[in-house]
Motif scaffolding. Structure first.
Motif, PDB file in Angstrom:
ATOM      1  N   GLN A 162       0.720  -1.253   0.042  1.00 47.44           N
ATOM      2  CA  GLN A 162      -0.198   0.022   0.237  1.00 47.44           C
ATOM      3  C   GLN A 162       1.467   1.352  -0.483  1.00 47.44           C
ATOM      4  O   GLN A 162      -0.014   2.658  -0.209  1.00 47.44           O
ATOM      5  N   GLY A 163       2.031   1.703  -0.230  1.00 51.32           N
ATOM      6  CA  GLY A 163       3.295   2.330  -0.210  1.00 51.32           C
ATOM      7  C   GLY A 163       3.302   2.571   1.279  1.00 51.32           C
ATOM      8  O   GLY A 163       4.360   3.394   1.544  1.00 51.32           O
ATOM      9  N   TYR A 164       3.578   2.255   2.197  1.00 47.71           N
ATOM     10  CA  TYR A 164       3.679   2.106   4.272  1.00 47.71           C
ATOM     11  C   TYR A 164       5.156   2.182   4.415  1.00 47.71           C
ATOM     12  O   TYR A 164       5.561   1.314   3.829  1.00 47.71           O
ATOM     13  N   ALA A 165       5.623   3.267   4.300  1.00 44.47           N
ATOM     14  CA  ALA A 165       7.395   3.004   3.710  1.00 44.47           C
ATOM     15  C   ALA A 165       8.102   2.737   5.093  1.00 44.47           C
ATOM     16  O   ALA A 165       8.827   2.016   5.171  1.00 44.47           O
ATOM     17  N   ALA A 166       7.499   3.085   6.463  1.00 40.50           N
ATOM     18  CA  ALA A 166       8.132   2.434   7.735  1.00 40.50           C
ATOM     19  C   ALA A 166       8.220   0.094   6.913  1.00 40.50           C
ATOM     20  O   ALA A 166       8.950  -0.014   7.342  1.00 40.50           O
ATOM     21  N   ALA A 167       6.744  -0.088   6.980  1.00 41.15           N
ATOM     22  CA  ALA A 167       7.315  -1.599   6.479  1.00 41.15           C
ATOM     23  C   ALA A 167       8.157  -1.957   5.083  1.00 41.15           C
ATOM     24  O   ALA A 167       8.406  -3.357   5.528  1.00 41.15           O
ATOM     25  N   GLN A 168       7.836  -0.807   4.536  1.00 36.55           N
ATOM     26  CA  GLN A 168       8.932  -1.583   3.164  1.00 36.55           C
ATOM     27  C   GLN A 168       9.826  -1.506   3.652  1.00 36.55           C
ATOM     28  O   GLN A 168      10.845  -2.445   3.184  1.00 36.55           O
ATOM     29  N   HIS A 169      10.259  -0.322   4.296  1.00 36.84           N
ATOM     30  CA  HIS A 169      12.127  -0.630   4.666  1.00 36.84           C
ATOM     31  C   HIS A 169      12.210  -2.635   5.984  1.00 36.84           C
ATOM     32  O   HIS A 169      13.063  -2.972   5.401  1.00 36.84           O
ATOM     33  N   ASN A 170      11.059  -1.732   7.350  1.00 37.87           N
ATOM     34  CA  ASN A 170      10.894  -3.518   8.059  1.00 37.87           C
ATOM     35  C   ASN A 170      11.141  -4.879   6.988  1.00 37.87           C
ATOM     36  O   ASN A 170      11.836  -6.072   6.904  1.00 37.87           O
ATOM     37  N   LEU A 171      10.099  -4.540   5.728  1.00 43.36           N
ATOM     38  CA  LEU A 171      10.284  -6.194   5.232  1.00 43.36           C
ATOM     39  C   LEU A 171      12.167  -6.155   3.921  1.00 43.36           C
ATOM     40  O   LEU A 171      12.151  -7.272   4.274  1.00 43.36           O
ATOM     41  N   GLY A 172      11.917  -4.362   3.881  1.00 39.18           N
ATOM     42  CA  GLY A 172      13.832  -5.567   3.620  1.00 39.18           C
ATOM     43  C   GLY A 172      14.435  -5.581   4.385  1.00 39.18           C
ATOM     44  O   GLY A 172      15.812  -6.475   3.994  1.00 39.18           O
ATOM     45  N   VAL A 173      14.434  -5.100   5.873  1.00 41.58           N
ATOM     46  CA  VAL A 173      16.032  -6.067   6.937  1.00 41.58           C
ATOM     47  C   VAL A 173      15.102  -7.224   6.331  1.00 41.58           C
ATOM     48  O   VAL A 173      16.090  -8.259   6.631  1.00 41.58           O
ATOM     49  N   MET A 174      14.103  -8.026   6.423  1.00 43.91           N
ATOM     50  CA  MET A 174      13.892  -9.186   6.648  1.00 43.91           C
ATOM     51  C   MET A 174      14.088 -10.194   5.414  1.00 43.91           C
ATOM     52  O   MET A 174      14.656 -11.143   5.776  1.00 43.91           O
ATOM     53  N   TYR A 175      14.503  -8.874   4.648  1.00 38.77           N
ATOM     54  CA  TYR A 175      14.746  -9.873   3.152  1.00 38.77           C
ATOM     55  C   TYR A 175      16.858  -9.902   3.343  1.00 38.77           C
ATOM     56  O   TYR A 175      16.659 -10.683   3.010  1.00 38.77           O
ATOM     57  N   ALA A 176      17.153  -8.906   3.718  1.00 39.47           N
ATOM     58  CA  ALA A 176      17.955  -8.937   3.798  1.00 39.47           C
ATOM     59  C   ALA A 176      18.844  -9.954   4.584  1.00 39.47           C
ATOM     60  O   ALA A 176      20.425 -10.317   4.701  1.00 39.47           O
ATOM     61  N   HIS A 177      18.293 -10.388   6.062  1.00 41.67           N
ATOM     62  CA  HIS A 177      18.816 -11.244   7.049  1.00 41.67           C
ATOM     63  C   HIS A 177      18.019 -12.667   6.783  1.00 41.67           C
ATOM     64  O   HIS A 177      18.106 -13.590   7.856  1.00 41.67           O
ATOM     65  N   GLY A 178      16.612 -12.614   5.589  1.00 44.58           N
ATOM     66  CA  GLY A 178      16.407 -13.989   5.700  1.00 44.58           C
ATOM     67  C   GLY A 178      16.317 -14.699   6.614  1.00 44.58           C
ATOM     68  O   GLY A 178      15.700 -15.602   7.246  1.00 44.58           O
ATOM     69  N   LYS A 179      15.120 -13.647   7.470  1.00 45.64           N
ATOM     70  CA  LYS A 179      13.924 -13.922   8.222  1.00 45.64           C
ATOM     71  C   LYS A 179      12.387 -13.937   7.424  1.00 45.64           C
ATOM     72  O   LYS A 179      11.713 -12.963   7.517  1.00 45.64           O
ATOM     73  N   GLY A 180      11.931 -15.469   8.717  1.00 44.25           N
ATOM     74  CA  GLY A 180      10.491 -14.965   7.231  1.00 44.25           C
ATOM     75  C   GLY A 180      10.818 -15.693   5.794  1.00 44.25           C
ATOM     76  O   GLY A 180       9.557 -15.657   5.050  1.00 44.25           O
ATOM     77  N   VAL A 181      11.890 -15.374   5.199  1.00 42.67           N
ATOM     78  CA  VAL A 181      11.782 -15.225   4.098  1.00 42.67           C
ATOM     79  C   VAL A 181      13.409 -15.590   4.011  1.00 42.67           C
ATOM     80  O   VAL A 181      14.400 -16.243   4.360  1.00 42.67           O
ATOM     81  N   PRO A 182      13.462 -16.875   2.768  1.00 41.93           N
ATOM     82  CA  PRO A 182      14.585 -16.754   2.091  1.00 41.93           C
ATOM     83  C   PRO A 182      15.006 -15.365   1.746  1.00 41.93           C
ATOM     84  O   PRO A 182      14.799 -14.663   1.454  1.00 41.93           O
ATOM     85  N   GLU A 183      16.678 -15.562   2.348  1.00 40.87           N
ATOM     86  CA  GLU A 183      16.944 -14.703   2.352  1.00 40.87           C
ATOM     87  C   GLU A 183      17.576 -13.929   1.100  1.00 40.87           C
ATOM     88  O   GLU A 183      17.910 -14.388  -0.176  1.00 40.87           O
ATOM     89  N   ASN A 184      17.266 -12.612   0.559  1.00 37.43           N
ATOM     90  CA  ASN A 184      17.106 -12.155  -0.787  1.00 37.43           C
ATOM     91  C   ASN A 184      17.579 -10.710  -0.797  1.00 37.43           C
ATOM     92  O   ASN A 184      16.762  -9.806  -0.804  1.00 37.43           O
ATOM     93  N   ASP A 185      18.792 -10.198  -1.422  1.00 38.86           N
ATOM     94  CA  ASP A 185      19.592  -9.037  -1.906  1.00 38.86           C
ATOM     95  C   ASP A 185      18.567  -8.329  -2.543  1.00 38.86           C
ATOM     96  O   ASP A 185      18.495  -6.723  -2.377  1.00 38.86           O
ATOM     97  N   LYS A 186      18.400  -8.614  -3.581  1.00 46.87           N
ATOM     98  CA  LYS A 186      17.726  -7.906  -4.898  1.00 46.87           C
ATOM     99  C   LYS A 186      16.393  -7.212  -3.992  1.00 46.87           C
ATOM    100  O   LYS A 186      16.021  -6.550  -4.684  1.00 46.87           O
ATOM    101  N   ILE A 187      15.407  -8.908  -3.273  1.00 43.85           N
ATOM    102  CA  ILE A 187      14.289  -8.015  -3.095  1.00 43.85           C
ATOM    103  C   ILE A 187      14.356  -7.235  -1.700  1.00 43.85           C
ATOM    104  O   ILE A 187      13.598  -6.201  -1.965  1.00 43.85           O
ATOM    105  N   ALA A 188      15.364  -7.379  -0.562  1.00 42.34           N
ATOM    106  CA  ALA A 188      15.748  -6.155  -0.522  1.00 42.34           C
ATOM    107  C   ALA A 188      16.337  -4.475  -0.519  1.00 42.34           C
ATOM    108  O   ALA A 188      15.224  -4.168  -0.229  1.00 42.34           O
TER     109      ALA A 188
END
Length: 377
Positions: A122-148
């Motif tokens: 929905q474009g919510y910046a805080a969630a976009q950032h935190n989702l990036g953190v999850m992908y960068a560290h592989g938490k809850g999803v496979p680690e994926n720097d490109k998606i981060a």
């Protein structure tokens, strides 16, 4: 006329509530990732015609926010969960934080990712950032720097300071994107101008060493100082180095000692070692071997090789401590183990003044010290 006054009064109240809500969004987010300092808050204008149901939503969200601020996450969950199910991006983002950190619910990174994704889309910046953190560290999803990088970029382009810093790191290190010093400096600068101590420090390092930019000690001093004044120990230590060597500023050992001390008191090993050297040599302070030993010891017990070797020298020479060849050998041995060449040389030299029994004891002490992670030295 009365109806107009009533509308204006309602709008004023809603703006006040909205400010409280937005502040809490940011605070709760930082409870999760704690990467940089809080960026300035941007408040979206409230339109004149507000349906009554929106007033109820804001009221419920505000109750959840107040509950969470007081540590009552059960109530926060009860207020936010229905809003999140209805598509409220702020509630979705905060549920993500709760599941990511295990506040009020069992920790569940996958569920956190689900809620972050709903809010992020929905474009919510805080969630976009935190989702990036999850992908960068592989938490809850496979680690994926490109998606981060994808999510950091979306948040960064909205002015989110943490995302700007993290995006700078991705370009700086070449994670998920081709390495680009220019892009790293761009995003670090945007975050630094919002007060990010980490980005300020990284810019200081970049200009200090000329990484992708023209080496500029004065600019490095500027950024180191801004980060140091926020209490960032790495910056305080490096700023001490700049004053000690006179790089970008007039040489001042007094000022160097000031910054080393601030960093050393935070437990930063490099600064503890450098502060010990200042007392050992009498740079910027009266020479004081006992204080030098104190700081060498604190750094040595963190595994800092140079401090271990210098502490061995103090025991070898009886400076600030009683001469003790066994303990001197122990610290030389540990310094050598951690890669200090002088430690290795000194260890070989001191054996000429020691018995085989003393050497065996020193080696046993070294092993015990290492095995205890420096708690039994």
């Amino acid at each position: 006329m009365k109806k107009l006054k009533w509308i204006l009064t309602l709008i004023t109240a809603l703006v006040t509530i909205a400010i409280l809500i937005i502040v809490f969004f940011d605070e709760l987010k930082h409870d999760y990732d704690k990467l940089t300092s809080t960026p300035p808050i941007k408040i979206k204008a409230i339109e004149l015609e507000i349906p009554i149901r929106d007033v109820a939503v804001i009221a419920d969200f505000d109750k959840g926010a107040k509950a969470a601020q007081s540590g009552d996450f059960k109530t926060a969950l009860a207020k936010w969960a229905p809003l999140a199910e209805q598509g409220h991006a702020g509630a979705q983002s905060n549920l993500g934080v709760m599941y990511a950190s295990g506040q009020g619910v069992p920790q569940d990174h996958r569920t956190a990712v689900e809620w972050y994704t709903k809010a992020a889309e929905q474009g919510y910046a805080a969630a976009q950032h935190n989702l990036g953190v999850m992908y960068a560290h592989g938490k809850g999803v496979p680690e994926n720097d490109k998606i981060a990088v994808k999510w950091y970029t979306k948040a960064a382009e909205q002015g989110h300071g943490n995302a700007q810093h993290n995006l700078g790191v991705m370009y700086d290190k070449g994670y998920g994107v081709p390495k680009s010093n220019m892009a790293a400096v761009k995003w670090y600068t945007k975050a630094a101008e919002q007060g990010s101590a980490l980005s300020q420090y990284n810019l200081g390092v970049i200009y200090d060493n000329g990484h992708g930019v023209t080496e500029n000690y004065k600019t490095a001093i500027k950024w180191y100082t801004l980060a140091a004044e926020q209490g960032f120990a790495n910056a305080q230590s490096d700023l001490g180095n700049m004053y000690h060597s006179g790089k970008g500023v007039p040489e001042s050992d007094n000022t160097a000692v000031k910054w080393y001390t601030l960093a050393a008191e935070q437990g930063y090993a490099q600064a503890q070692h450098n502060l010990a050297v200042m007392y050992d040599k009498g740079y910027g302070v009266p020479e004081n071997d006992k204080v030098a030993v104190k700081w060498y010891t604190k750094a040595a017990e963190q595994g800092y090789a140079s401090a271990q070797t210098n502490l061995g020298i103090m025991y070898n020479n009886g400076h600030g401590v009683v001469t003790d060849y066994v303990r001197a050998y122990m610290w030389f041995n540990l310094g050598a183990y951690n890669g200090n060449t002088l430690g290795s040389q000194n260890k070989a030299s001191i054996t000429q003044d020691m018995t085989s029994a003393q050497i065996t004891k020193a080696q046993e002490m070294s092993s015990r010290c290492l095995e205890s992670n420096y708690s039994d030295c």
